[in-house]
Design an enzyme around this catalytic site. Structure first.
Site, short mmCIF file in Angstrom:
data_model
loop_
_atom_site.label_atom_id
_atom_site.label_comp_id
_atom_site.label_asym_id
_atom_site.label_seq_id
_atom_site.Cartn_x
_atom_site.Cartn_y
_atom_site.Cartn_z
N CYS A 2 0.82 -1.21 0.00
CA CYS A 2 0.00 0.00 0.00
C CYS A 2 0.86 1.26 0.00
CB CYS A 2 -0.87 0.03 1.24
SG CYS A 2 -1.92 -1.40 1.41
N ARG A 27 5.50 -0.07 -6.09
CA ARG A 27 5.44 -0.88 -4.87
C ARG A 27 4.47 -2.05 -5.00
NH1 ARG A 27 6.76 2.49 -0.11
NH2 ARG A 27 5.17 1.40 1.06
N TRP A 75 -2.87 -2.73 -1.59
CA TRP A 75 -2.42 -4.08 -1.90
C TRP A 75 -3.17 -4.98 -0.94
CZ3 TRP A 75 0.97 -7.86 0.45
CH2 TRP A 75 1.53 -8.78 -0.45
N ASN A 99 -1.94 2.28 5.81
CA ASN A 99 -1.02 1.19 5.44
C ASN A 99 -0.77 0.37 6.69
OD1 ASN A 99 -0.74 2.38 2.99
ND2 ASN A 99 1.42 2.89 3.19
N GLY A 100 -0.60 -0.95 6.53
CA GLY A 100 -0.31 -1.80 7.68
C GLY A 100 -1.48 -2.71 7.99
N GLU A 482 20.27 -16.37 -6.11
CA GLU A 482 19.74 -15.07 -6.54
C GLU A 482 19.31 -15.12 -8.01
OE1 GLU A 482 18.66 -12.52 -5.22
OE2 GLU A 482 18.75 -10.98 -6.75
N LYS A 486 15.54 -14.34 -9.32
CA LYS A 486 15.24 -13.33 -10.36
C LYS A 486 14.37 -13.95 -11.46
CE LYS A 486 15.96 -10.24 -8.95
NZ LYS A 486 16.62 -10.00 -7.70
N GLU A 489 10.84 -14.60 -10.17
CA GLU A 489 10.14 -13.36 -9.87
C GLU A 489 9.54 -12.69 -11.11
OE1 GLU A 489 13.02 -10.82 -7.98
OE2 GLU A 489 11.55 -10.06 -6.59
N HIS A 505 22.49 -35.73 -4.79
CA HIS A 505 21.73 -36.18 -3.61
C HIS A 505 20.22 -36.02 -3.80
CE1 HIS A 505 25.39 -36.82 -1.39
NE2 HIS A 505 25.80 -35.60 -1.70
N LYS A 604 7.30 -4.03 -4.04
CA LYS A 604 8.70 -3.63 -3.92
C LYS A 604 9.16 -3.63 -2.48
CE LYS A 604 12.69 -2.07 -5.15
NZ LYS A 604 13.61 -3.10 -5.67
#
Ligand code: AGP
Length: 609
Positions: A2, A27, A75, A99-100, A482, A486, A489, A505, A604
């Site tokens: 948000c 965001r 959001w 927000n929250g 990473e 990526k 995502e 394994h 974000k």
């Protein structure tokens, strides 16, 4: 996540609110809304599901001139994305954005329903609107009612409030979610991220946990959680000069990938001497404080966690200190055994990630020597609450997929590992070699960026793939993690990373001609071991894509592609090898036609738990 924007000004503030929301789009959100006080008419609210442009179109149907307003991108957490759940929420003559998460929204909702309030949404936010209206009805003093409301809320919030009875005032508060006040000349703003307000000011006041404030054209009053007045300095936003548009690039992510040479150079500015690092960057008594450190714990999320995993190799090998790394969402809920003289390092691009911030707060009762925040946002909560700070200078990162934030975090961590090694009188040759390597880093990253065209051609081979494996060893194992993150995502291809020695394994069972296997194969002491692991893949028909140094002498043959990187010394090699993996995920996402800068379901800055 948000986003909040609010404004009180003599000029018409609707375009400022909309532009602010547009700047917060990166965001992640699913609906947007605005509430403005229209002179003579009262509060007028407009909301829309989808992008800010939908809201803008709705507002264009009935344009109004107004001087006080709040706006929000939502959001979804409580209640699905729908217009009725979008903010602002109204109660009687007031409007709020939030927000929250309000954790006690259940009992509050019940109490307010019993008092006769009607709920029109499933959100936790609407209880705050009705609670404030209720307290105001009991005692028509908005500041008092706001304080009584805040005192009843459990959980996290950043709030913006307007009320028809106070047409010249904007109220706001924060607890667990970031909020800044933007200072203009006879105008004031509020936002969850200063980026939203750079269109109108570069002067900011960062509210502390538990603060609430009243803003007007004439000035501002800020109080802490005990309702005592507080004063904070007005800080100039450091990155304000940096361009926030995409420039010549098609996406923010591509722009940010290409900004890495200068982002790394900026991060290192003023930190290196001829053959040693300048520890004074950490503060005047840094040398003494560094001497006390005997253990390191690193806590972070996502990409920042991967940076911590690489740092563990550096800190243990170079500085000889035990180091453990953990994701913040786990760390924050467990009783950690903290050996004496342990430094806690938190790593975060935004400095507002709820789990990382909670982990830092949790650590305060665990007996650490001190905490260090490695962060990209100088005024963020994490930086303000840590004992020490080491700022990365990546500049604003807009693309949801972290790129330049990651490589600047690695740069700062390699610098910090060298500082610890230097303090502990480790081999001077190793320290000067690190310093030399760090100096060459921006140039090597620049060279790695030349691989763009070659990687673009390669991307097509991933177009129809459902899965991919990434392999690496040593410091390049977290780089493989990473790379896989990526790809997941932004291209939505399922990707997993393994330490190459683990392949046999279990994961080897997955390998066949439909499984691309990406290997990170620098010419280091583990290369020969890695070559054996790659043969295991080829023997099962897996397609190999090797990112390697020309001198690596890897096997050639059908189904094997080599992408050659410039030779880089061991310490900085993981940073250089990150670049082609970022480019790979970017080009695969283009082939797949996904929303590169705003991938589905992601935000974000993850400011809720
Ligand atoms: C990175 O590409 C991600 N979008 C995500 O994993 C991110 O790194 C994580 O949410 C932590 O964010 P922070 O660095 O701002 O704390």
């Amino acid at each position: 996540m948000c986003g909040i924007v609010g404004a009180i000004a003599k000029r018409n503030i609707t375009p400022i609110l909309i532009e602010g929301l547009r700047r917060l789009e990166y965001r992640g959100y699913d609906s947007a809304g605005v509430a403005v006080l229209v002179p003579g008419k009262g509060i007028q609210r407009t909301r829309a599901v989808g992008k800010v442009i939908e809201l803008e179109n709705a507002l264009a149907k009935e344009p109004v001139q107004c001087h006080l307003g709040i706006a929000h991108t939502r959001w979804a957490t409580h209640g699905k994305p729908a217009e009725r759940n979008a903010h602002p929420h109204l109660s009687e003559r007031l409007a709020i954005v939030h927000n929250g998460i309000i954790e006690n929204h259940g009992p509050l909702r019940k109490r307010l329903t019993d008092l006769g309030y009607t709920f029109t949404s499933e959100t936790d936010t609407e209880v705050v609107a009705h609670l404030l209206a209720h307290h105001y009805k009991e005692k028509p003093d908005l500041l008092c009612a706001f304080r009584s409301t805040l005192a009843e809320l459990h959980g996290a919030y950043a709030l913006g409030v307007i009320h028809q009875d106070e047409p010249d005032t904007l109220y706001c508060a924060r607890m667990g979610s970031p909020l800044v006040i933007g200072e203009g000349s006879e105008e004031r703003f509020v936002a969850s991220d200063p980026l939203a307000l750079l269109q109108v000011t570069d002067q900011f006041i960062y509210l502390e946990e538990g603060d609430h404030a009243r803003l007007s054209l004439e000035g501002r009053d800020i109080w802490n959680r005990r309702n005592l007045p507080v004063e904070y300095p007005v800080l100039r936003y450091e990155h304000a000069a940096l361009s926030l548009d995409k420039g010549e690039y098609r996406h923010y992510m591509l722009k940010e990938i290409h900004e890495q040479p200068s982002a790394i150079a900026n991060t290192l500015e003023g930190t290196l001497a001829e053959d040693h690092v300048l520890t004074a960057v950490l503060g005047p008594d840094a040398e003494t404080r560094l001497q006390d450190i005997q253990n390191i714990h690193i806590v972070a999320c996502g990409t920042s966690y991967h940076a911590g995993l690489v740092a563990r190799y550096w800190i243990e090998e170079q500085a000889g200190l035990p180091c453990q790394v953990e994701v913040a969402s786990e760390y924050r809920y467990r009783q950690v055994a903290v050996p004496g003289n342990t430094l806690l390092i938190t790593i975060s691009q935004s400095g507002e990630t709820a789990d990382t911030l909670a982990a830092l707060r949790h650590s305060k009762q665990q007996g650490y020597l001190a905490s260090l925040a490695i962060c990209n946002v100088a005024g963020s909560s994490l930086v303000r609450e840590a004992d020490w700070r080491l700022l990365t200078k990546a500049g604003p990162e807009i693309g949801v997929a972290s790129t330049k934030a990651f490589t600047t975090q690695l740069t700062a961590l390699l610098w910090f590992s060298t500082a610890l090694a230097q303090t502990n009188n480790r081999a001077p040759e190793m320290i000067s070699a690190n310093v030399r390597a760090l100096r060459t880093l921006p140039g090597l990253v620049e060279q790695a960026l030349y691989l763009d065209g070659r990687i673009e051609q390669l991307a097509a081979t991933f177009a129809n793939k459902q899965h991919a494996l990434f392999l690496g060893r040593g410091t390049h194992y977290p780089i493989a993690m990473e790379g896989a993150l990526k790809l997941k995502e932004i291209s939505y291809i399922h990707a997993e990373a393994y330490a190459a020695g683990e392949l046999k394994h279990g994961p080897l069972a997955l390998v066949d001609e439909d499984m691309p296997v990406v290997s990170i194969a620098p010419s280091d002491s583990l290369l020969e071991k890695l070559k054996s692991n790659l043969q295991e893949v080829r023997a099962r028909g897996g397609q190999l894509i090797n990112f390697a140094c020309e001198t690596a002498e890897l096997d050639n043959g059908d189904g094997i592609t080599h992408i050659h990187l410039p030779p880089a010394s061991d310490s900085i090699s993981p940073i250089v090898y990150s670049i082609p993996l970022q480019l790979l995920s970017y080009h695969v996402a283009l082939v797949k036609g996904t929303d590169v800068d705003k991938p589905r379901n992601l935000a974000k800055s993850v400011t809720v738990e």
